[in-house]
Scaffold this motif. Structure first.
Motif, PDB file in Angstrom:
ATOM      1  N   ASP A 149       8.186   3.198  18.938  1.00  0.00           N
ATOM      2  CA  ASP A 149       9.204   2.286  19.465  1.00  0.00           C
ATOM      3  C   ASP A 149      10.506   2.434  18.677  1.00  0.00           C
ATOM      4  OD1 ASP A 149       8.684   1.125  17.060  1.00  0.00           O
ATOM      5  OD2 ASP A 149       8.029  -0.808  17.859  1.00  0.00           O
ATOM      6  N   ASN A 150      10.568   3.484  17.868  1.00  0.00           N
ATOM      7  CA  ASN A 150      11.776   3.793  17.101  1.00  0.00           C
ATOM      8  C   ASN A 150      12.112   2.849  15.973  1.00  0.00           C
ATOM      9  OD1 ASN A 150      13.260   6.194  17.598  1.00  0.00           O
ATOM     10  ND2 ASN A 150      13.329   5.536  19.738  1.00  0.00           N
ATOM     11  N   THR A 151      11.195   1.984  15.642  1.00  0.00           N
ATOM     12  CA  THR A 151      11.465   1.091  14.524  1.00  0.00           C
ATOM     13  C   THR A 151      10.739   1.630  13.298  1.00  0.00           C
ATOM     14  OG1 THR A 151       9.570  -0.322  15.052  1.00  0.00           O
ATOM     15  CG2 THR A 151      11.689  -0.916  16.030  1.00  0.00           C
ATOM     16  N   LYS A 152      11.222   1.213  12.165  1.00  0.00           N
ATOM     17  CA  LYS A 152      10.656   1.608  10.888  1.00  0.00           C
ATOM     18  C   LYS A 152       9.162   1.258  10.880  1.00  0.00           C
ATOM     19  CE  LYS A 152      12.118   0.609   6.145  1.00  0.00           C
ATOM     20  NZ  LYS A 152      13.111  -0.147   5.395  1.00  0.00           N
ATOM     21  N   LEU A 153       8.364   2.129  10.331  1.00  0.00           N
ATOM     22  CA  LEU A 153       6.933   1.864  10.286  1.00  0.00           C
ATOM     23  C   LEU A 153       6.659   0.664   9.393  1.00  0.00           C
ATOM     24  CD1 LEU A 153       5.684   5.502   9.718  1.00  0.00           C
ATOM     25  CD2 LEU A 153       5.344   4.158  11.768  1.00  0.00           C
ATOM     26  N   SER A 154       5.919  -0.295   9.922  1.00  0.00           N
ATOM     27  CA  SER A 154       5.554  -1.405   9.062  1.00  0.00           C
ATOM     28  C   SER A 154       4.137  -1.842   9.384  1.00  0.00           C
ATOM     29  CB  SER A 154       6.520  -2.572   9.254  1.00  0.00           C
ATOM     30  OG  SER A 154       6.159  -3.326  10.395  1.00  0.00           O
ATOM     31  N   LYS A 155       3.454  -2.273   8.361  1.00  0.00           N
ATOM     32  CA  LYS A 155       2.063  -2.646   8.544  1.00  0.00           C
ATOM     33  C   LYS A 155       1.965  -3.822   9.509  1.00  0.00           C
ATOM     34  CE  LYS A 155      -2.185  -2.785   6.057  1.00  0.00           C
ATOM     35  NZ  LYS A 155      -2.794  -2.468   4.773  1.00  0.00           N
ATOM     36  N   ARG A 156       2.892  -4.731   9.364  1.00  0.00           N
ATOM     37  CA  ARG A 156       2.880  -5.922  10.202  1.00  0.00           C
ATOM     38  C   ARG A 156       2.982  -5.568  11.689  1.00  0.00           C
ATOM     39  NH1 ARG A 156       3.485 -11.200   9.941  1.00  0.00           N
ATOM     40  NH2 ARG A 156       4.586 -12.255  11.633  1.00  0.00           N
ATOM     41  N   PHE A 164       0.857  -1.189   0.000  1.00  0.00           N
ATOM     42  CA  PHE A 164       0.000   0.000   0.000  1.00  0.00           C
ATOM     43  C   PHE A 164       0.892   1.237   0.000  1.00  0.00           C
ATOM     44  CE2 PHE A 164       1.311  -1.696   3.907  1.00  0.00           C
ATOM     45  CZ  PHE A 164       1.790  -0.600   4.595  1.00  0.00           C
ATOM     46  N   LEU A 165       0.314   2.412  -0.143  1.00  0.00           N
ATOM     47  CA  LEU A 165       1.109   3.644  -0.073  1.00  0.00           C
ATOM     48  C   LEU A 165       1.356   3.991   1.397  1.00  0.00           C
ATOM     49  CD1 LEU A 165       2.447   6.002  -1.588  1.00  0.00           C
ATOM     50  CD2 LEU A 165       0.308   7.262  -1.300  1.00  0.00           C
ATOM     51  N   HIS A 166       2.606   3.926   1.753  1.00  0.00           N
ATOM     52  CA  HIS A 166       3.102   4.139   3.092  1.00  0.00           C
ATOM     53  C   HIS A 166       3.159   5.638   3.377  1.00  0.00           C
ATOM     54  CE1 HIS A 166       6.361   3.954   6.059  1.00  0.00           C
ATOM     55  NE2 HIS A 166       6.127   2.657   6.146  1.00  0.00           N
ATOM     56  N   ILE A 167       2.926   6.060   4.622  1.00  0.00           N
ATOM     57  CA  ILE A 167       2.953   7.496   4.897  1.00  0.00           C
ATOM     58  C   ILE A 167       4.351   8.092   4.716  1.00  0.00           C
ATOM     59  CG2 ILE A 167       0.907   7.520   6.386  1.00  0.00           C
ATOM     60  CD1 ILE A 167       2.658   7.504   8.799  1.00  0.00           C
ATOM     61  N   GLY A 168       5.364   7.269   4.906  1.00  0.00           N
ATOM     62  CA  GLY A 168       6.718   7.762   4.663  1.00  0.00           C
ATOM     63  C   GLY A 168       6.922   8.034   3.179  1.00  0.00           C
ATOM     64  N   SER A 169       6.383   7.148   2.357  1.00  0.00           N
ATOM     65  CA  SER A 169       6.472   7.351   0.909  1.00  0.00           C
ATOM     66  C   SER A 169       5.688   8.588   0.513  1.00  0.00           C
ATOM     67  CB  SER A 169       5.895   6.153   0.155  1.00  0.00           C
ATOM     68  OG  SER A 169       6.547   4.976   0.557  1.00  0.00           O
ATOM     69  N   SER A 174      -0.627   3.302   6.578  1.00  0.00           N
ATOM     70  CA  SER A 174      -1.148   3.426   5.220  1.00  0.00           C
ATOM     71  C   SER A 174      -1.920   4.727   5.015  1.00  0.00           C
ATOM     72  CB  SER A 174      -2.065   2.237   4.927  1.00  0.00           C
ATOM     73  OG  SER A 174      -2.717   2.423   3.697  1.00  0.00           O
ATOM     74  N   VAL A 175      -1.632   5.398   3.918  1.00  0.00           N
ATOM     75  CA  VAL A 175      -2.281   6.670   3.627  1.00  0.00           C
ATOM     76  C   VAL A 175      -3.803   6.540   3.562  1.00  0.00           C
ATOM     77  CG1 VAL A 175      -2.567   8.458   1.860  1.00  0.00           C
ATOM     78  CG2 VAL A 175      -0.296   7.641   2.445  1.00  0.00           C
ATOM     79  N   THR A 176      -4.269   5.454   3.006  1.00  0.00           N
ATOM     80  CA  THR A 176      -5.727   5.318   2.850  1.00  0.00           C
ATOM     81  C   THR A 176      -6.455   5.256   4.199  1.00  0.00           C
ATOM     82  OG1 THR A 176      -5.339   2.959   2.515  1.00  0.00           O
ATOM     83  CG2 THR A 176      -5.733   4.286   0.559  1.00  0.00           C
ATOM     84  N   THR A 177      -5.749   4.838   5.236  1.00  0.00           N
ATOM     85  CA  THR A 177      -6.361   4.808   6.564  1.00  0.00           C
ATOM     86  C   THR A 177      -6.727   6.223   7.008  1.00  0.00           C
ATOM     87  OG1 THR A 177      -5.050   2.874   7.161  1.00  0.00           O
ATOM     88  CG2 THR A 177      -6.015   4.133   8.970  1.00  0.00           C
ATOM     89  N   TYR A 178      -5.863   7.158   6.683  1.00  0.00           N
ATOM     90  CA  TYR A 178      -6.115   8.546   7.060  1.00  0.00           C
ATOM     91  C   TYR A 178      -7.306   9.083   6.275  1.00  0.00           C
ATOM     92  CZ  TYR A 178      -1.813   8.421   9.684  1.00  0.00           C
ATOM     93  OH  TYR A 178      -0.864   8.097  10.610  1.00  0.00           O
ATOM     94  N   SER A 229      -1.796  -3.374  -5.141  1.00  0.00           N
ATOM     95  CA  SER A 229      -0.849  -2.436  -4.585  1.00  0.00           C
ATOM     96  C   SER A 229      -0.751  -1.199  -5.460  1.00  0.00           C
ATOM     97  CB  SER A 229       0.508  -3.117  -4.478  1.00  0.00           C
ATOM     98  OG  SER A 229       1.497  -2.141  -4.304  1.00  0.00           O
ATOM     99  N   LEU A 230      -0.680  -1.418  -6.755  1.00  0.00           N
ATOM    100  CA  LEU A 230      -0.583  -0.299  -7.682  1.00  0.00           C
ATOM    101  C   LEU A 230      -1.811   0.600  -7.520  1.00  0.00           C
ATOM    102  CD1 LEU A 230       1.179   0.856  -9.901  1.00  0.00           C
ATOM    103  CD2 LEU A 230      -0.195  -0.397 -11.566  1.00  0.00           C
ATOM    104  N   GLU A 231      -2.959  -0.041  -7.412  1.00  0.00           N
ATOM    105  CA  GLU A 231      -4.199   0.712  -7.272  1.00  0.00           C
ATOM    106  C   GLU A 231      -4.208   1.514  -5.967  1.00  0.00           C
ATOM    107  OE1 GLU A 231      -7.347   2.662  -7.819  1.00  0.00           O
ATOM    108  OE2 GLU A 231      -6.303   1.576  -9.419  1.00  0.00           O
ATOM    109  N   SER A 232      -3.730   0.902  -4.898  1.00  0.00           N
ATOM    110  CA  SER A 232      -3.754   1.610  -3.619  1.00  0.00           C
ATOM    111  C   SER A 232      -2.780   2.788  -3.621  1.00  0.00           C
ATOM    112  CB  SER A 232      -3.481   0.641  -2.468  1.00  0.00           C
ATOM    113  OG  SER A 232      -2.163   0.786  -1.993  1.00  0.00           O
TER     114      SER A 232
END
Length: 481
Positions: free
Chosen positions: A236-243, A13-18, A250-254, A52-55
């Motif tokens: 927790d200082n770790t890279k954002l991950s969906k898992r 999905f489109l990540h907020i960092g992206s 995910s941007v779509t959540t916002y 993924s492309l669509e999201s």
RNA sequence: GGCGCUAUCGUCUAACGGUUAGGACGGAGCCCUCUCAAGGCUUAAAUACGGGUUCGAUUCCCGUUAGCGCUACCA
């Protein structure tokens, strides 16, 4: 001509960092009158998905910033291979016939950095040609300069001068054994061909940049400028991950939670960048005028969400401010689909009358569902009879108040001022404080103690609904469940 | 393990050798008030640690610690 690109790979999905990387690219392009290019980096056919492309497109469209040109790497494979071939012919790359090592290879052990396999790197050209001609699969590897070692350098617009010895750079792959280009090759080839002047991307690419410098050099291309952005990390200082962190990444959540695109963009800009003038609420135009890599931080930034609060409080506040800054008519148009989407078939006119009452009380568009539910549903959500009891009162007083309210409202014009006058009058004749009068009525018509101002609420709800709910409250009082 | 990057209130950040270390969100308190919001006022809260350089370090240098990233025929 300044040209920047945003190059997502359709593997999620489109990540907020992206999204932030996209925004900074866009801002930089607009700031300097350059072109914003969207390039889909889809050379990893194994992991690409259409969803993924669509999201990604969904997310980008919602951001509402747009872009000027669009490409897809998979449509440019011939070009990538041509560049690989050119590098190979210059002797700057070699064929590696070692079978692809699935999973984790012995290369990256605790021993140190794997650099190259001498058997392959030094394989005589005739033998290499013979084996290739025989159809033996091979990966094409870049021949990183070894003797003498040298420092690869570039100056980052955010991080400053960078240097790394070739002794610490392995002979990375340019082409996979199936003939597909790797990210490094495809990215550089397209950056050259699309005449990208500034590469703006996440800091996780900063060490890759040394490899890219080598590729640009080998291809005889001019080096673009580089600007790396600090990463967005979780509390927790770790890279954002969906898992690990769930849908908040995910941007779509916002979008689905009722953020306004501009407020969201505003928030993302403030994470890792500062206009240095203490201003926080910035319009798109101001963002464009103020944006500069000088204001970009170098350390990772935390997006401060929690289980209790799934969104960063600042993002929520920015959104609430943006909602309040909206013209009620505009806001009403945005709220209508949210309410209808939740299954309440209300009319635009009705929504328009509710909007001013919820405007200052919602932080996200979706809050309208909880803040204004009693406006939408026919039957109130269940509430405790005790809620009807006013301050310093008891059930008996609640009963008297509601009976009196019923009589009063039956004989009152349903306009704010008339309602206020008669209800205040009623409280006086009952010999109680106005607040004690209003409380039971509020609970009776709204189903809870906290709600928008009473007179306006009654006015919007109308006489029949109001009276009916008061009647029901009285019944409830007599037959507590 | 190797290489690289980073380090100011809980969080986002300002201060690019001299400030009572500033702002914002969030928190607490007060005011306003028909409840809730909104608004106004007040308040708690930070330079990771140790060495240098300097008349003077948040700021420059070194080290330590911690975090992150890369170390794939992923991107």
């Amino acid at each position: 001509m300044l040209r920047v690109r945003f190059a997502p790979s359709p593997t999620g999905f489109l990540h907020i960092g992206s999204a932030r990387t996209f925004i900074f690219n866009w801002l930089y392009a607009r700031r300097h009158g350059g072109a914003m290019i969207l390039r889909i980096d889809d050379t990893d056919v194994e992991r690409n998905t259409a969803q993924s492309l669509e999201s990604i497109f969904e997310g980008l469209r919602w951001l509402d910033l747009g872009w000027d040109e669009q490409y897809r790497q998979s449509e440019r494979l011939a070009f990538h291979r041509a560049m690989a071939d050119a590098i190979f012919r210059k002797g700057l790359a070699y064929r590696d016939f070692t079978p692809a090592a699935g999973g984790d290879s012995e290369k990256s052990g605790a021993q140190g950095t794997w650099l190259f396999n001498p058997d392959m790197r030094e394989l005589p050209r005739e033998e290499s040609d013979r084996r290739a001609a025989a159809g033996e699969p091979f990966a094409l590897r870049f021949r990183v300069p070894r003797d003498p070692e040298r420092e690869i350098r570039f100056t980052d617009l955010v991080y400053g001068p960078q240097a790394k010895s070739t002794a610490d750079i392995e002979d990375f792959a340019l082409l996979r054994s199936d003939g597909m280009p790797t990210y490094h090759l495809a990215s550089c080839a397209d950056d050259v061909d699309l005449r990208i002047s500034h590469i703006v991307r996440g800091q996780d690419h900063i060490t890759n940049t040394f490899k890219h410098v080598l590729i640009f050099e080998a291809a005889g291309a001019d080096l673009p400028e580089f600007a790396h952005l600090p990463l967005l990390v979780a509390p927790d200082n770790t890279k954002l991950s969906k898992r690990r962190h769930g849908p908040v990444v995910s941007v779509t959540t916002y979008r689905d939670s009722g953020f306004l695109p501009h407020a969201f963009v505003n928030f993302l800009c403030l994470v890792g960048w500062s206009p240095k003038n203490d201003r926080e609420q910035l319009s798109r135009q101001e963002l464009i005028e103020l944006f500069s890599f000088d204001g970009v931080h170098r350390s990772n930034a935390v997006v401060n969400f929690s289980e209790a609060d799934p969104f960063d409080p600042k993002a929520v506040w920015l959104n609430a401010e943006a909602i309040r800054a909206l013209d009620p008519a505009e806001l009403s148009v945005l709220l209508l689909p949210v309410v209808r989407g939740a299954g309440f078939p209300i009319e635009p006119d009705y929504m328009a009358r509710i909007t001013p009452l919820v405007r200052e009380r919602i932080r996200l568009l979706n809050d309208v569902l909880t803040v204004g539910d009693f406006f939408f549903r026919d039957e109130l959500a269940l509430y405790d009879v005790a809620e009807l009891v006013p301050k310093k009162g008891d059930l008996a007083l609640a009963g008297r108040v509601l009976e009196k309210a019923g009589e009063t409202l039956a004989a009152t014009e349903f306009s704010h001022d008339a309602l206020e006058a008669s209800l205040r009058g009623a409280s006086q004749s009952l010999g109680i404080k106005a607040g004690q009068m209003f409380e039971p009525i509020r609970v009776a018509v709204c189903g809870r103690k906290t709600a928008p101002p009473l007179f306006s609420t009654l006015e919007v709800l109308g006489q029949s609904t109001s009276l009916r709910r008061i009647r029901q409250a009285i019944d409830k009082l007599h037959s507590p469940v």
